[in-house]
Design an enzyme around this catalytic site. Sequence first.
Site, PDB file in Angstrom:
ATOM      1  N   LYS A 195      63.988 -20.289  37.396  1.00 37.71           N
ATOM      2  CA  LYS A 195      62.794 -19.528  37.020  1.00 37.71           C
ATOM      3  C   LYS A 195      63.233 -18.256  36.302  1.00 37.71           C
ATOM      4  CE  LYS A 195      58.777 -17.153  39.008  1.00 37.71           C
ATOM      5  NZ  LYS A 195      58.023 -16.892  40.251  1.00 37.71           N
ATOM      6  N   LYS A 248      61.023 -23.097  34.922  1.00 40.33           N
ATOM      7  CA  LYS A 248      59.813 -22.318  34.641  1.00 40.33           C
ATOM      8  C   LYS A 248      60.183 -21.059  33.879  1.00 40.33           C
ATOM      9  CE  LYS A 248      56.120 -19.683  36.882  1.00 40.33           C
ATOM     10  NZ  LYS A 248      55.583 -19.121  38.121  1.00 40.33           N
TER      11      LYS A 248
END
Length: 324
Positions: A195, A248
């Site tokens: 992420k 992400k």
Amino acid sequence: MDKLHPLFVHPTQKLWNSQLPRKSQLVYPLFIVDGENQKQPINSMPNIYRYSVDLLKELLEPLVIKGLKAVLIFGVIGNEDKDEFGSMAGGLGKESCVHKALRLLKQVFPQLLLITDVCLCAYTSHGHCGILTKDGYLDNQASIKRLSECALSYAQAGADIVAPSDMMDNRVRAIKELLDQHPNLRVPIMSYSSKFCSALYGPFRDVCCSAPQKFDRSSYQLPPGSRQLALQAAERDLKEGAGYLMVKPITAYLDIAAEIKRRHPDTLLACYHVSGEYSMLHAGAEKKLFDLKRVVLEYMEGFIRSGIDIIITYFTPELLDWLE
């Protein structure tokens, strides 16, 4: 040189080369609030709302009929209910709207896969994803203990998968160890393993009212250019017990997804097509720059081609129609 055009003349030939996802690969993010009859619009995200628990059956029933198989649940609370420990996130004897939603959805849609985000940012008064020290720095040990408590409370309320998005070091191991103490709970971990500290999260923070105070999240979310760190994070989280990995955001990080899949071909890989990516496509379509359906399907094919197995996207309701 061989000619390629004859290989995709016929519509069926084009389908042979298609990389469109199956409906079962889509996950729909849901934002839950307390109260009744609440459907709160999000100005920065067209067609996205915060819903109270009593409206979830009405919202999801037509989507389940069309083929929706999984949702990712986020809780949103008022500032007056936030504190420095994120007490309302769960695990401290308090029940949030997420726990209520889990119990309802498990009863109404027993076939629906329920994934819960595990993080503290939407519940803490300071807006960070963990617990802070008195000096205002992240306390990693206190954070992963608190996150583990939250994950366990979601599992006990009916979550099928818990998904820590906080990016604290070793939180997967801490959550796994606590869940393993409850053998009746067969709940795997979907780690937000890679992420990045992206500029594309702005609309999401509007939804969850979770913008951090004082300093940003760059001390624990990955630098956007950090290819090696992203790969190390995925490797570490697998070793600590993650059942699924995630990238992400996704559009600017397809190379990361492809390399993780190359290194770990037997692990299902998710991506989160985040709020900024969603809103940008809507903005472009509103300005007649492109056809929304065509460009979203093109993005989806790119995700699948890079090795993605699970797509978390706000376009799920539209895709359930477009993929018919």
